[in-house]
Every structure is written in structure tokens, then in C-alpha cells.
Design a protein around this motif. Structure first.
Motif, short mmCIF file in Angstrom:
data_model
loop_
_atom_site.label_atom_id
_atom_site.label_comp_id
_atom_site.label_asym_id
_atom_site.label_seq_id
_atom_site.Cartn_x
_atom_site.Cartn_y
_atom_site.Cartn_z
N LEU A 1 0.83 -1.21 0.00
CA LEU A 1 0.00 0.00 0.00
C LEU A 1 0.86 1.26 0.00
O LEU A 1 0.49 2.27 -0.60
N TRP A 2 2.01 1.21 0.65
CA TRP A 2 2.95 2.33 0.56
C TRP A 2 3.38 2.53 -0.89
O TRP A 2 3.37 3.64 -1.41
N SER A 3 3.75 1.42 -1.55
CA SER A 3 4.17 1.49 -2.96
C SER A 3 3.05 2.04 -3.83
O SER A 3 3.29 2.80 -4.77
N LEU A 4 1.81 1.66 -3.52
CA LEU A 4 0.66 2.18 -4.25
C LEU A 4 0.55 3.68 -4.07
O LEU A 4 0.25 4.42 -5.02
N GLY A 5 0.78 4.16 -2.85
CA GLY A 5 0.76 5.60 -2.60
C GLY A 5 1.80 6.33 -3.44
O GLY A 5 1.52 7.39 -4.02
N CYS A 6 3.00 5.75 -3.54
CA CYS A 6 4.05 6.35 -4.38
C CYS A 6 3.63 6.36 -5.85
O CYS A 6 3.86 7.34 -6.57
N LEU A 7 3.01 5.27 -6.28
CA LEU A 7 2.58 5.17 -7.68
C LEU A 7 1.50 6.19 -8.01
O LEU A 7 1.59 6.88 -9.04
N VAL A 8 0.49 6.30 -7.16
CA VAL A 8 -0.60 7.27 -7.42
C VAL A 8 -0.06 8.69 -7.37
O VAL A 8 -0.46 9.55 -8.18
N TYR A 9 0.85 8.95 -6.45
CA TYR A 9 1.48 10.28 -6.38
C TYR A 9 2.17 10.60 -7.71
O TYR A 9 2.02 11.69 -8.26
N GLU A 10 2.90 9.62 -8.26
CA GLU A 10 3.63 9.85 -9.50
C GLU A 10 2.68 10.04 -10.68
O GLU A 10 2.98 10.80 -11.61
N LEU A 11 1.53 9.38 -10.66
CA LEU A 11 0.53 9.61 -11.70
C LEU A 11 0.09 11.07 -11.72
O LEU A 11 -0.20 11.63 -12.78
N CYS A 12 0.06 11.68 -10.55
CA CYS A 12 -0.36 13.09 -10.45
C CYS A 12 0.79 14.05 -10.72
O CYS A 12 0.67 14.98 -11.53
N ALA A 13 1.91 13.84 -10.04
CA ALA A 13 3.02 14.79 -10.11
C ALA A 13 4.00 14.48 -11.24
O ALA A 13 4.88 15.29 -11.54
N LEU A 14 3.87 13.31 -11.86
CA LEU A 14 4.74 12.84 -12.94
C LEU A 14 6.18 12.59 -12.47
O LEU A 14 7.11 12.54 -13.28
N SER A 15 6.36 12.47 -11.16
CA SER A 15 7.64 12.07 -10.57
C SER A 15 7.36 11.46 -9.21
O SER A 15 6.34 11.79 -8.58
N PRO A 16 8.21 10.57 -8.71
CA PRO A 16 7.96 9.91 -7.42
C PRO A 16 7.97 10.92 -6.27
O PRO A 16 8.58 11.99 -6.38
N PRO A 17 7.32 10.59 -5.16
CA PRO A 17 7.29 11.51 -4.02
C PRO A 17 8.64 11.65 -3.32
O PRO A 17 8.91 12.67 -2.69
N PHE A 18 9.48 10.62 -3.43
CA PHE A 18 10.78 10.64 -2.77
C PHE A 18 11.87 10.35 -3.81
O PHE A 18 11.87 9.29 -4.43
N THR A 19 12.78 11.30 -4.00
CA THR A 19 13.90 11.12 -4.92
C THR A 19 15.18 11.55 -4.21
O THR A 19 15.14 12.34 -3.25
N ALA A 20 16.31 11.05 -4.67
CA ALA A 20 17.59 11.39 -4.05
C ALA A 20 18.72 10.96 -4.99
O ALA A 20 18.52 10.12 -5.87
N PRO A 21 19.91 11.53 -4.82
CA PRO A 21 21.05 11.18 -5.68
C PRO A 21 21.61 9.80 -5.41
O PRO A 21 22.31 9.24 -6.26
N ASN A 22 21.33 9.23 -4.23
CA ASN A 22 21.81 7.88 -3.93
C ASN A 22 20.84 7.20 -2.96
O ASN A 22 19.95 7.86 -2.39
N GLN A 23 21.01 5.91 -2.78
CA GLN A 23 20.06 5.13 -1.99
C GLN A 23 20.10 5.48 -0.50
O GLN A 23 19.08 5.41 0.18
N ARG A 24 21.27 5.87 -0.01
CA ARG A 24 21.38 6.23 1.42
C ARG A 24 20.54 7.46 1.73
O ARG A 24 19.78 7.47 2.71
N VAL A 25 20.63 8.48 0.88
CA VAL A 25 19.84 9.70 1.07
C VAL A 25 18.36 9.40 0.85
O VAL A 25 17.49 9.91 1.57
#
Length: 353
Positions: free
Chosen positions: A202-226
Motif C-alpha cells: 500500500l505504501w508502494s501504491l501511494g508512491c505510484l498514485v502520487y507519480e501519476l499526479c506529479a509525474l515524478s515519485p514523491p521521494f527522490t535522491a542522488p543515492n540510496q542512502r539519502v
């Protein structure tokens, strides 16, 4: 695995659609009836025994899943000579949500609000079926829910696919603990390597629906640690104001960092269904009118016309073949039952004298 009667020579490859970690996906056509499918070509030659077991599990999962919003499994073919497994599945003519998002980002336009609600609703229905208990098999977590794994059919209905990372939970309270999935859509509990359950999907679904709206994921970063830090903090920007506050609210509910605070699928369905009350036909017409441009609508209409012409030509060809067979049989019976006198070349011709 179940026995199969399909053979490689029964199909012709039309085009390569894409490729993943283990498989190449190709659009194919069955020669017998021209029906179009896709198959995933999986090379298992270099796989470990554990990876082969996971592959068998994926095929078995596909067989178990029978839902209108899940990509339908049809058959499988094993080519032992080349150590390749061909998994034959339903063809989704509308492409993936990742394709749609990329196109909208390029056009600098947003996806229609009504379509986002429809996708949201249909993915929930697919997940509800995955997460329910089955006889002998219990809950199934998808674990890699992202736009690239959600497809659309010709009527723009959702088809959830690619269960390669799915995991079966054999008890009601069983929890998984494996670091898998695409980082942008992974839940906080996956990043911290804690136990997780269906609330992670369901968290992943939230990220997916967010991206459908904003056209980018809700959380982005230059590397996996950040990225992990930002996901655990759970802070994200509001979706564009062209979308309703109700949609923003339900996304916020899904992106709660504590799994216990995320709503259940049943609660979400009750909320989301209020925004998808139009009939499927009206929904499709409305969505097509806003989702695609004028040229794209003409292309879709043209494809429909070509498809109907192809059906008519195939039927005409079938009738001609049947007619030729009937004529050949009639001629065969004529020569069998009728004596035809043939003059010898040495026999003199009759003349009038």
C-alpha cells in the motif's frame, strides 16, 4: 508445472517490447487464429537452484491469479535445448503506466483526475485479490508495485503484472524480511530491513498514485542512502493543485511511515469507489477525451478500423479456403464416379467424306 501442448512453432514473434533482470518480453501472434499475446523469454541456464525455484514460483503464482485487473497467464513453453522458459501472457495494448507518465512529462501536461481515480480503484481491486487467503496458498505480496509493472488494455483498464518479486505468506501474521523492489517505491520498513506485510504494497501504491499526479515519485535522491533517509522521514510535496484535495488526502494516508496508520484495502475501496461512479463506457470516453490529444484519438480510431478490416479479411480468407476445399472435393468425386472417354493419339480422326 502443468503440462502444456503449446509449441514454439505455433507462434510468430512480432516485436520486442522490453527486457528486465531475467527476461525479454516480446509481442507474439498465434498462427492458428492470429490472436496476439506476449511472452517473457527467461534464460535459466546461469541461474542458481534458488533462482530456478523463484522462477517456478512466479509461473505458479500467475496460474493462481484469476482477476480482471491482473495480467492473465495463458501457457508456458520450455526450450531445454537453449535453457529458455517462455511464459505466455495476455497482451496489454495500452502499454504501461510508466509509458504514459513519460509521455505526459514530455508533453508537460497532467493526467486526467478521473483516470487517476480509476487506476487507483482497479489496482486496489487487484491487490485485494492478491492479499486474500487461498486454499493451500495464503496472502501474496507483490513487492515491486511501480508504474512499469502496471499495464493498460485497449479499454484503458488496469492489468497488474510482473510478479517476479512476489512472496507468499503462509500464515495470517507472517511477515517478510527481504530487501527487494524498486528503491523509489520501497516502504520505510523495507529500507530499515524490518518485518513487513501487505501494508508495504500500500505504501508502494501511494508512491505510484502520487507519480501519476506529479509525474515524478514523491521521494527522490542522488543515492540510496539519502533516499532511505527521506523515505523514513516521510515528507513530500503536495500533488499539483489541478488534482482534488481528496486525492491528496488519500495519498497522505498511504504514505504514513508507520504501517499501522495506513488504511486497509477495504477502507480504501470504500473511499475511492465514491470517485469512480461513472459507467466503464462513459469513463473511457471521458478519459480518452482528456488523456490523449487530437492526433492520438484519430490514431486510436484508425487502429479500431484497421482491426475490424483485418477481422473481415480473415473471415473472407476462411470462406475462400472452405470454398476451394469444397470445389476440390467435388472435382475428385466427379473423376471417381464418371467414366471419361479419351481418344488415343494414334486413333484416326473422323472426317466427313
Amino acid at each position: 508445472m502443468p503440462k502444456t501442448t503449446a509449441k514454439l512453432e505455433d507462434f510468430e514473434v512480432l516485436v520486442t517490447i522490453g527486457s528486465g533482470t531475467y527476461g525479454t518480453c516480446k509481442k507474439i501472434r498465434r498462427k492458428a487464429d492470429s490472436k496476439v499475446f506476449v511472452w517473457k523469454e527467461v534464460d535459466y541456464h546461469g541461474m542458481t537452484e534458488k533462482e530456478k525455484q523463484l522462477l517456478v514460483q512466479e509461473v505458479n503464482l500467475l496460474r493462481e491469479l484469476r482477476h480482471p485487473n491482473i495480467v492473465r497467464y495463458h501457457d508456458r513453453i520450455i526450450d531445454r535445448t537453449h535453457s529458455t522458459l517462455f511464459i505466455i501472457m495476455e497482451y496489454c495494448e495500452g502499454g504501461s503506466l510508466a509509458d504514459l507518465i513519460a509521455r505526459k512529462r514530455k508533453e508537460k501536461t497532467y493526467i486526467e483526475d478521473a483516470f487517476v481515480w480509476q487506476v487507483f480503484h482497479q489496482i486496489l481491486l487487484a491487490l485485494e485479490d492478491c492479499h486474500r487467503k487461498r486454499e493451500g496458498v495464503h496472502k501474496i505480496l507483490h513487492r515491486d508495485l511501480k508504474p512499469a509493472n502496471v499495464f493498460l488494455d485497449k479499454d484503458l483498464n488496469v492489468k497488474l503484472g510482473d510478479f517476479g518479486l512476489a512472496r507468499i505468506l503462509h500464515h495470517n501474521f507472517s511477515l517478510a524480511k527481504t530487501f527487494v523492489g524498486s528503491p523509489y517505491y520501497m516502504s520505510p520498513e523495507q529500507f530499515t530491513e524490518e518485518l513487513y506485510d501487505e501494508k508495504s504494497d500500500l505504501w508502494s501504491l501511494g508512491c505510484l498514485v502520487y507519480e501519476l499526479c506529479a509525474l515524478s515519485p514523491p521521494f527522490t535522491a542522488p543515492n540510496q542512502r539519502v533516499l532511505a533517509t527521506r523515505v523514513r522521514d516521510g515528507q513530500f510535496r503536495r500533488i499539483p493543485h489541478t488534482f482534488s484535495s481528496e486525492l491528496q488526502s488519500v495519498i497522505a494516508d498511504l504514505l504514513q511511515t508507520k504501517p499501522s496508520r495506513r488504511p486497509s484495502i477495504r477502507e480504501l475501496l470504500e473511499s475511492v469507489s465514491q470517485h469512480t461512479t461513472l459507467s466503464p463506457t462513459v469513463q473511457r470516453q471521458t478519459i480518452l477525451a482528456n488523456l490523449t490529444g487530437k492526433c492520438e484519438r484519430k490514431l486510436i480510431q484508425r487502429e479500431d478500423i484497421v482491426r475490424e478490416k483485418e477481422k473481415a479479411l480473415a473471415e473472407r480468407e476462411r470462406r475462400l479456403i472452405a470454398r476451394e476445399k469444397a470445389l476440390a472435393e467435388k472435382e475428385r468425386l466427379f473423376h471417381k464416379d464418371t467414366h471419361v472417354y479419351r481418344r488415343s493419339p494414334l486413333e484416326p480422326m473422323e472426317t466427313n467424306s
